[in-house]
Design a protein around this motif. Structure first.
Motif, short mmCIF file in Angstrom:
data_model
loop_
_atom_site.label_atom_id
_atom_site.label_comp_id
_atom_site.label_asym_id
_atom_site.label_seq_id
_atom_site.Cartn_x
_atom_site.Cartn_y
_atom_site.Cartn_z
N PHE A 169 0.84 -1.21 0.00
CA PHE A 169 0.00 0.00 0.00
C PHE A 169 0.87 1.25 0.00
N LEU A 170 1.96 1.21 0.77
CA LEU A 170 2.88 2.34 0.80
C LEU A 170 3.50 2.57 -0.58
N GLY A 171 3.82 1.47 -1.27
CA GLY A 171 4.39 1.60 -2.61
C GLY A 171 3.42 2.19 -3.61
N MET A 172 2.17 1.73 -3.58
CA MET A 172 1.19 2.27 -4.51
C MET A 172 0.85 3.72 -4.21
N ALA A 173 0.72 4.05 -2.92
CA ALA A 173 0.40 5.43 -2.54
C ALA A 173 1.59 6.35 -2.79
N GLY A 174 2.78 5.91 -2.38
CA GLY A 174 3.97 6.74 -2.57
C GLY A 174 4.31 6.94 -4.03
N GLY A 175 4.15 5.89 -4.83
CA GLY A 175 4.42 6.01 -6.25
C GLY A 175 3.47 6.97 -6.94
N THR A 176 2.19 6.87 -6.59
CA THR A 176 1.20 7.78 -7.16
C THR A 176 1.50 9.22 -6.76
N LEU A 177 1.85 9.42 -5.49
CA LEU A 177 2.11 10.77 -4.99
C LEU A 177 3.31 11.40 -5.67
N VAL A 178 4.40 10.64 -5.85
CA VAL A 178 5.60 11.25 -6.43
C VAL A 178 5.40 11.55 -7.92
N THR A 179 4.62 10.74 -8.61
CA THR A 179 4.33 11.03 -10.02
C THR A 179 3.44 12.26 -10.16
N LEU A 180 2.43 12.36 -9.31
CA LEU A 180 1.58 13.56 -9.33
C LEU A 180 2.38 14.80 -8.96
N SER A 181 3.28 14.66 -7.99
CA SER A 181 4.10 15.80 -7.58
C SER A 181 5.04 16.23 -8.70
N ALA A 182 5.64 15.25 -9.39
CA ALA A 182 6.51 15.58 -10.51
C ALA A 182 5.74 16.27 -11.63
N THR A 183 4.48 15.85 -11.83
CA THR A 183 3.64 16.50 -12.83
C THR A 183 3.36 17.95 -12.44
N ALA A 184 3.10 18.17 -11.14
CA ALA A 184 2.87 19.54 -10.65
C ALA A 184 4.11 20.40 -10.85
N MET A 185 5.29 19.83 -10.59
CA MET A 185 6.53 20.58 -10.81
C MET A 185 6.73 20.89 -12.28
N LEU A 186 6.33 19.95 -13.13
CA LEU A 186 6.47 20.13 -14.57
C LEU A 186 5.74 21.39 -15.02
N PHE A 187 4.60 21.67 -14.40
CA PHE A 187 3.80 22.85 -14.76
C PHE A 187 4.04 24.04 -13.83
N GLY A 188 5.10 23.93 -13.01
CA GLY A 188 5.49 25.07 -12.18
C GLY A 188 4.59 25.37 -11.01
N VAL A 189 3.87 24.38 -10.50
CA VAL A 189 2.96 24.61 -9.38
C VAL A 189 3.73 24.93 -8.11
N TYR A 190 4.84 24.24 -7.88
CA TYR A 190 5.71 24.52 -6.73
C TYR A 190 7.12 24.09 -7.08
N GLY A 191 8.03 24.27 -6.11
CA GLY A 191 9.44 24.04 -6.36
C GLY A 191 9.96 22.72 -5.81
N GLN A 192 11.28 22.59 -5.84
CA GLN A 192 11.95 21.35 -5.48
C GLN A 192 11.75 20.98 -4.02
N SER A 193 11.71 21.96 -3.13
CA SER A 193 11.61 21.67 -1.70
C SER A 193 10.31 20.94 -1.37
N VAL A 194 9.20 21.39 -1.95
CA VAL A 194 7.91 20.72 -1.72
C VAL A 194 7.93 19.32 -2.33
N HIS A 195 8.49 19.20 -3.52
CA HIS A 195 8.54 17.89 -4.18
C HIS A 195 9.37 16.90 -3.37
N THR A 196 10.45 17.37 -2.77
CA THR A 196 11.29 16.49 -1.96
C THR A 196 10.50 15.90 -0.79
N VAL A 197 9.69 16.71 -0.14
CA VAL A 197 8.86 16.23 0.97
C VAL A 197 7.85 15.20 0.48
#
Length: 237
Positions: A169-197
């Protein structure tokens, strides 16, 4: 040691290897990625070259996780298992591109260092371009593609009940979260510090599944052939 137990231990070592190599590599790359004047500075190239070597080892571990686990997880869903292997190959390829961009900076610094033209605007532009290539590859490979790969593998392990459900469950949730976060960074929603968290859960997933595989192996799956005492089990592949 059974074949399945050995496979789990090797896969776990490869997973730990992805963390042991990737984090130090980023720290060693700092003169190129963060200082901003690497091409004209009298920096030690050995540090950056060591980072490049660690990223090559990272590529080996990334591919190793897929190749090692494929014979086990393909019995659950061959298409998804093949997709996981291809995804890991894509992730490794993107990492190589990022490493090449940083190592190219080492070559340019050695060629241009100390020359009259080394402080020109063109050199600074080239350096920023190489750093940008690495930053984009880091976002797309070890973040966006990594998240998808984590979801695929966690789902296969969940279907086969090979590791505890909490880890999958952690793998499916964490994987989904990091992909969505990378997509948000792609469109400039936030920066590297938020993505790292937001990437921390997928990091915990990889470490957790690695430790479990090394310490406990893979749980017996309903799809595994029975082992009769005194007889050699049929091949799993």
């Amino acid at each position: 040691m059974s074949t399945t137990r050995r496979t789990a231990m090797i896969a776990g070592i490869f997973f730990l290897g992805t963390e042991i190599t990737s984090i130090p590599a980023l720290l060693l790359y700092r003169p190129v990625l963060r200082d901003g004047n690497y091409l004209v500075a009298s920096s030690s190239d050995s540090r950056v070259l060591l980072g490049g070597f660690l990223e090559l080892l990272l590529v080996v571990t990334v591919i190793g996780t897929a190749v090692t686990l494929y014979p086990v997880v393909k019995r659950q869903n061959h298409s998804i298992a093949l997709g996981y292997v291809c995804g890991r190959l894509l992730e490794a390829s993107i990492i190589v591109v990022g490493a090449v961009s940083v190592l190219t900076a080492v070559t340019l610094r050695q060629d241009l260092g100390g020359t009259a033209d080394s402080a020109g605007v063109g050199v600074a532009t080239v350096e920023r371009s190489l750093v940008a290539i690495h930053d984009w590859t880091f976002l797309l490979g070890p973040s966006w593609v990594l998240g998808i790969n984590s979801v695929l593998l966690a789902y296969l392990l969940y279907r086969a009940d090979l590791v505890p459900r909490a880890i999958t469950f952690l793998g499916m949730a964490g994987g989904t979260l990091v992909t969505l976060s990378a997509t948000a960074m792609l469109f400039g929603v936030y920066g590297q510090s938020v993505h790292t968290v937001l990437a921390l859960p997928v990091f915990v997933w990889e470490v957790s599944v690695a430790i479990w595989m090394i310490a406990r192996g893979l749980k017996p799956s309903a799809s595994s052939p029975p082992v009769v005492e005194g007889k050699t089990p049929l091949p799993l592949g």
